[in-house]
Design an enzyme around this catalytic site. Structure first.
Site, PDB file in Angstrom:
ATOM      1  N   CYS A 139     -24.332  21.383 -61.490  1.00 52.48           N
ATOM      2  CA  CYS A 139     -23.749  22.426 -62.346  1.00 52.48           C
ATOM      3  C   CYS A 139     -23.192  23.575 -61.514  1.00 52.48           C
ATOM      4  O   CYS A 139     -22.707  23.351 -60.395  1.00 52.48           O
ATOM      5  CB  CYS A 139     -24.741  22.912 -63.391  1.00 52.48           C
ATOM      6  SG  CYS A 139     -23.957  23.872 -64.724  1.00 52.48           S
ATOM      7  N   ASP A 168     -31.851  28.350 -66.327  1.00 48.69           N
ATOM      8  CA  ASP A 168     -31.589  29.169 -67.519  1.00 48.69           C
ATOM      9  C   ASP A 168     -32.880  29.772 -68.025  1.00 48.69           C
ATOM     10  O   ASP A 168     -32.890  30.880 -68.552  1.00 48.69           O
ATOM     11  CB  ASP A 168     -30.936  28.329 -68.615  1.00 48.69           C
ATOM     12  CG  ASP A 168     -29.467  28.101 -68.296  1.00 48.69           C
ATOM     13  OD1 ASP A 168     -29.180  27.190 -67.498  1.00 48.69           O
ATOM     14  OD2 ASP A 168     -28.637  28.874 -68.791  1.00 48.69           O
TER      15      ASP A 168
HETATM   16  C1  RUB Z   1     -25.100  26.854 -66.478  1.00 51.56           C
HETATM   17  C2  RUB Z   1     -26.347  26.378 -65.788  1.00 51.56           C
HETATM   18  C3  RUB Z   1     -26.720  27.099 -64.544  1.00 51.56           C
HETATM   19  C4  RUB Z   1     -27.760  28.177 -64.926  1.00 51.56           C
HETATM   20  C5  RUB Z   1     -28.043  29.106 -63.762  1.00 51.56           C
HETATM   21  O1  RUB Z   1     -24.955  26.275 -67.755  1.00 51.56           O
HETATM   22  O2  RUB Z   1     -27.063  25.537 -66.255  1.00 51.56           O
HETATM   23  O3  RUB Z   1     -27.329  26.226 -63.632  1.00 51.56           O
HETATM   24  O4  RUB Z   1     -27.259  28.951 -65.994  1.00 51.56           O
HETATM   25  O5  RUB Z   1     -26.886  29.815 -63.417  1.00 51.56           O
HETATM   26  P1  RUB Z   1     -23.693  26.655 -68.662  1.00 51.56           P
HETATM   27  P2  RUB Z   1     -26.974  31.219 -62.653  1.00 51.56           P
HETATM   28  O6  RUB Z   1     -22.458  26.312 -67.886  1.00 51.56           O
HETATM   29  O7  RUB Z   1     -23.849  25.857 -69.899  1.00 51.56           O
HETATM   30  O8  RUB Z   1     -23.789  28.155 -68.940  1.00 51.56           O
HETATM   31  O9  RUB Z   1     -27.692  30.970 -61.385  1.00 51.56           O
HETATM   32  O10 RUB Z   1     -25.529  31.613 -62.450  1.00 51.56           O
HETATM   33  O11 RUB Z   1     -27.693  32.172 -63.544  1.00 51.56           O
END
Ligand code: RUB
Length: 329
Positions: A136, A205
């Site tokens: 991701c 998240d």
């Molecule tokens: C994004 C996702 C990221 C986490 C952490 O999902 O799963 O790995 O949110 O991100 P989506 P961060 O694209 O559905 O929002 O480290 O930037 O908080």
């Protein structure tokens, strides 16, 4: 009765979070408090009670944008708790307005400082010659990898494309732009390459009371094949992604997104009778995670409860949620 008509940029911001133009847990949290700042500057309320009623309405609007990432409610509560307390102490409307802005700025500042700390600590776990895997598009995991590169480490990264929204492409571009040798693979190739991988770095998240990590769908499969291949899994997560309501027994709601993200509407017409499921996140159990890298240090996932108790106290209740995340005004 609508007490406050959200200005266009506020409704646009809420919509941008909902439709994922603004996405990733950390960015969502910071964008949510931006929304409260927009409200504070545009509200025409004269009496404190009217300001608070409008605040509540905007708070709910932002809260309902995406259900899973706890950064969103935690960020909003960070500001709301201060404003609620100040209102109870008799602050006037202009003071409440200024406080809303100040608290929002404080949240963003501490959130960015946390990312910096995590990047510094996490980057020390990366060695010359490592092949890393990420899934991701986690800004905190990416920042950690870029920090390692800046500190002179030579390593490469394999990035899963992350269907159906392909956030992996964003990650691959960010890493390649930072000069890190990067390879993009399809999600289902993770097990194929895992024996060659040294470490997995992902974001989060939500971190629950028992140390489970909720992150982009597919994270748990990657962690499972990492365990099979004896590859260590690191999760980069600020402590405001730890969920206090899970201490009270609540389950994390996993966002179910539109089937059209998987199969276009036109194609779907030809697939009569086929049900499509599109959960945005999954749960990786603590036994598949080696370390959670927080701004307070690296902790085993089983220590998540200690972080939560330190933040919220041992007598945690609904009324305490968001409280001790903030300095009293
Ligand atoms: C994004 C996702 C990221 C986490 C952490 O999902 O799963 O790995 O949110 O991100 P989506 P961060 O694209 O559905 O929002 O480290 O930037 O908080």
């Amino acid at each position: 009765m609508v007490i406050f008509l959200a200005p266009r940029d506020l409704t646009k911001l809420a919509n941008d979070i909902k439709t994922m133009r603004i996405r990733g847990a950390a960015e969502i949290g910071r964008a949510a408090v931006d929304g409260l700042e927009v409200f504070a500057t545009s509200s025409k309320a004269v009496k404190p009670q009217a300001y608070m009623d409008q605040f509540e309405e905007v708070y709910q609007l932002l809260l309902e944008t995406r259900p899973t990432a706890v950064s969103l409610p935690n960020a909003l509560r960070y500001v709301k708790h201060r404003v609620d307390q100040a209102y109870k102490r008799g602050m006037d409307t202009d003071e409440l307005r200024a406080l809303t802005m100040r608290a929002a700025e404080d949240f963003k500042k501490s959130s960015l400082e946390a990312v910096k700390r995590i990047s510094e600590m996490g980057s020390k776990r990366i060695k010359d010659g490592d092949l890393l895997m990420t899934h991701c598009n986690s800004s905190v995991a990416i920042s950690t990898l870029i920090q390692a590169k800046r500190s002179g480490k030579e390593f490469s990264v394999m990035v899963t494309e992350t269907r159906p929204r392909f956030q992996g492409r964003l990650t691959a571009k960010a890493l390649a732009d930072a000069g890190i040798p990067t390879t993009l693979i399809i999600d289902s190739a993770a097990r194929n390459y895992m024996p060659k991988v040294d470490k997995v770095f992902v974001g989060a998240d939500v971190v629950t009371a028992n140390g489970a990590v909720v992150n982009k769908i597919g994270t748990s499969q990657i962690a499972l094949v990492a365990k099979e291949a004896r590859v260590r899994v690191f999760v980069c997560a600020e402590t405001y992604k730890f969920s206090p309501s899970t201490v009270l027994g609540e389950l994390v709601e996993i966002e179910e997104r539109s089937p059209e993200e998987i199969v276009p509407k036109e194609e779907m017409k030809k697939m009569n009778g086929v049900k499509i499921l599109n959960p945005a996140f999954d749960v990786t159990p603590p036994e598949l995670i080696d370390m959670i890298i927080t701004e307070k240090g690296l902790i085993p996932p089983q220590a998540a409860i200690l972080i939560l108790m330190e933040e919220y106290g041992w007598t945690i209740g609904e009324e305490h949620i968001g409280k001790t995340l903030v300095e009293e005004e």
